[in-house]
Design an enzyme around this catalytic site. Sequence first.
Site, mmCIF file in Angstrom:
data_model
loop_
_atom_site.group_PDB
_atom_site.id
_atom_site.type_symbol
_atom_site.label_atom_id
_atom_site.label_comp_id
_atom_site.label_asym_id
_atom_site.label_seq_id
_atom_site.Cartn_x
_atom_site.Cartn_y
_atom_site.Cartn_z
ATOM 1 N N TYR A 1 6.397 14.180 19.389
ATOM 2 C CA TYR A 1 7.399 14.910 18.611
ATOM 3 C C TYR A 1 7.696 16.254 19.276
ATOM 4 O O TYR A 1 8.843 16.680 19.376
ATOM 5 C CB TYR A 1 6.937 15.159 17.166
ATOM 6 N N GLU B 1 -3.332 11.878 28.215
ATOM 7 C CA GLU B 1 -4.389 12.788 27.788
ATOM 8 C C GLU B 1 -5.699 12.349 28.426
ATOM 9 O O GLU B 1 -5.771 11.280 29.047
ATOM 10 C CB GLU B 1 -4.490 12.826 26.252
ATOM 11 N N GLY C 1 0.836 -1.209 0.000
ATOM 12 C CA GLY C 1 0.000 0.000 0.000
ATOM 13 C C GLY C 1 0.865 1.250 0.000
ATOM 14 O O GLY C 1 2.072 1.178 0.269
ATOM 15 N N GLY C 2 0.269 2.395 -0.276
ATOM 16 C CA GLY C 2 1.010 3.653 -0.363
ATOM 17 C C GLY C 2 1.773 3.949 0.923
ATOM 18 O O GLY C 2 2.984 4.187 0.919
ATOM 19 N N LYS D 1 0.096 -11.068 -2.787
ATOM 20 C CA LYS D 1 1.261 -10.383 -3.358
ATOM 21 C C LYS D 1 2.558 -11.142 -3.106
ATOM 22 O O LYS D 1 3.642 -10.604 -3.288
ATOM 23 C CB LYS D 1 1.377 -8.963 -2.770
ATOM 24 N N ILE E 1 -0.228 0.636 13.476
ATOM 25 C CA ILE E 1 -0.261 2.084 13.225
ATOM 26 C C ILE E 1 -1.680 2.550 12.914
ATOM 27 O O ILE E 1 -2.060 3.677 13.234
ATOM 28 C CB ILE E 1 0.647 2.431 12.015
ATOM 29 N N THR E 2 -2.471 1.707 12.283
ATOM 30 C CA THR E 2 -3.800 2.048 11.769
ATOM 31 C C THR E 2 -4.652 2.832 12.762
ATOM 32 O O THR E 2 -4.816 2.417 13.910
ATOM 33 C CB THR E 2 -4.556 0.755 11.398
ATOM 34 N N HIS F 1 -8.733 11.845 19.081
ATOM 35 C CA HIS F 1 -8.525 10.424 19.384
ATOM 36 C C HIS F 1 -9.826 9.804 19.882
ATOM 37 O O HIS F 1 -10.536 10.405 20.683
ATOM 38 C CB HIS F 1 -7.470 10.255 20.484
#
Lengths: 289, 381
Positions: free
Chosen positions: A159, A209, A18-19, A43, A96-97, A247
């Site tokens: 980050y 959070e 996938g991209g 694949k 990650i999704t 989120h």
Amino acid sequence: MSVFVDDDTRVVVQGITGGEGKFHAEQMIEYGTNVVGGAVPGKGGEEVAGVPVYDTVDEAVEAEDADASVIFVPPAFAADAIFEALDTSLDLVVAITEGVPTQDMAKVNKRLSEVDTRLLGPNCPGIITPGESKLGILPGNIFTDGNVGLVSRSGTLTYQVVDNLTNRGIGQTTAVGIGGDPIIGTSFIDALEAFEADEETDAVVMCGEIGGEDEEQAAKYIGEHMDTPVAGFIAGRTAPPGKRMGHAGAIVSGSGTGTAESKINALNDAGVPVGDTPEEVADHVEDFL
Amino acid sequence: MKLHEYQAKGIFADAGIPVPDSQLAESVEEVLDAVDEIGYPAAIKAQVHVGGRGKAGGIKIATDREEAERYAEEILGMDLKGYTVDRVLVESGVDFVDELYVGVTMDRGEGQPVLMVSTEGGVDIEEVAAESPDAIAREHVDPAFGLHPYQARKVVYEAGVDADVALDVASILSTLYDLYEDSDASEIEVNPVMITGDRDVIAADAVMNIDEDALFRQPELSEMAEESYEDDLERKAGEYGFDYVRLSGNVGIIGNGAGLVMTTLDLVDHYGGSPANFLDIGGGAKAERVTNALDMVFSDENVDAVVFNIFGGITRGDEVAKGINEALEQFDEIPKKVVVRLAGTNAEEGMEILNADLVEVEETLEDAVQRAVANAAEVEQ
């Protein structure tokens, strides 16, 4: 030393054709991660980002002796991809999704209790041990090798805090993104436990959070079990009750559980200083070192 | 995503849960037509996503036509905690002797769904939970197996529901769990379940919230969502695909990533300002999304100044900068001052691309927020 991933971690990328999967597989390889293969049904036999693709995760793990996977597949197929990874000998699975249905995660959660594999995420930026290995989408260039561990529910907030640290010359042992969903694999406590056991980690930053009670439980754990100093940050002080703040897990319930105030108080009670700004978090860390 | 009471009750009725006769009405005439058919007493209930509607005056019981007309006039068009009421549910009044609470929700801490039953129905269950937690019986469900019917019976008996209606209540609870699973609900709640003098069991209210992340496989519920937006800006955010929450302040906020955007809101507050919104443009945002985001905050009349904070991981600073320029070049005069801070991937390239005639640029998050707060304060004066 580091936690969960290092130089030796051998990684399979699920969804590598996938991209996003392809882009981040290349980014990980460029960073120095041992990406050893990909897994995409139908694949098998192809090559992407210079590594062989297999039809199943199991094949990839067996052929390439992998011990971790990173999942970049769309939300509708993410739970299936996690189940597939949990059904192999992998030690670590990083999802990650974003946008995995919560009821799917409840089923995954049940399976996790039956296997030894660690799950990070979903809806997380991944994990990085600077200079050694990165699994996920974190921008490698902002991290530096050092002695501060970091665990966070949010990618971009990680980050930001890392930037505040790096600007003062403070590096990281490992940064762990645990994800912003209501039901996740690795919890704050799991990550804190690993940092406490890691000899190179001299201080820890914990970015929480609103929503849920994981931070409160983590505070209790810190108070009772940790010698390594911890500095905290809690996002969402101004969030109104009943609204989902981006989120899926970031929501203050109508009854007032999951508030920033409750989390900050719990952390303070456990002796954890909580910064009002990311800059103040860096101040606290500097005091520790 | 929250469903309206009338939507949830439609789903309940289709699943075989007893609900009162009702009709949706949008005008006083429609209310009167409805009561003529349903009879008295009739409940007239505002259909807005607000808790505690009764206490706030959004639910009235009419005992005759004159009262029905008066209450319809009062409730239709009223402002209920910030929401304008444009629809009411007209419902046959239930003559009850007892009220229960039943619900199904996700216990985040346990990572499992949980059934909840209490004989203290009809009042705010969260108050009950806080004051006398033992008054609520709970039963966790293993999501891999689904609900075993005995579990519904067990929790109903444990709550102390009268024996002669216990099995009927358990049956409703089982159906609610099926609905919870089939419709990817995050929460289903009936408060109260009414027990009539004839020992019938009726769902008198209905709360049903759907997991937004599961709407892709719930096409019918997605269509109901269209009708559920209360605020024009929230509707617009839905069309643009943004995570957006409107607040009451005057500093508009755009950023990427939930945690960092929340932090930006908190910093606006920390530095003496008041946030107008939460707007997360998401990861990897391209120029068009940036333009749409600016359109969102500019069309909020409460906004006096804007702070745009991006820390790029997958989002690239140069793409964002291009989007900001494109969006602002359309204006002869920029409607509201925009402070921009770019960090992370391609931030330096982005800073160079930004048109300094159109925006104010700051290096750090703290500085950017303080400048936007000052800009907003200037406008207010």
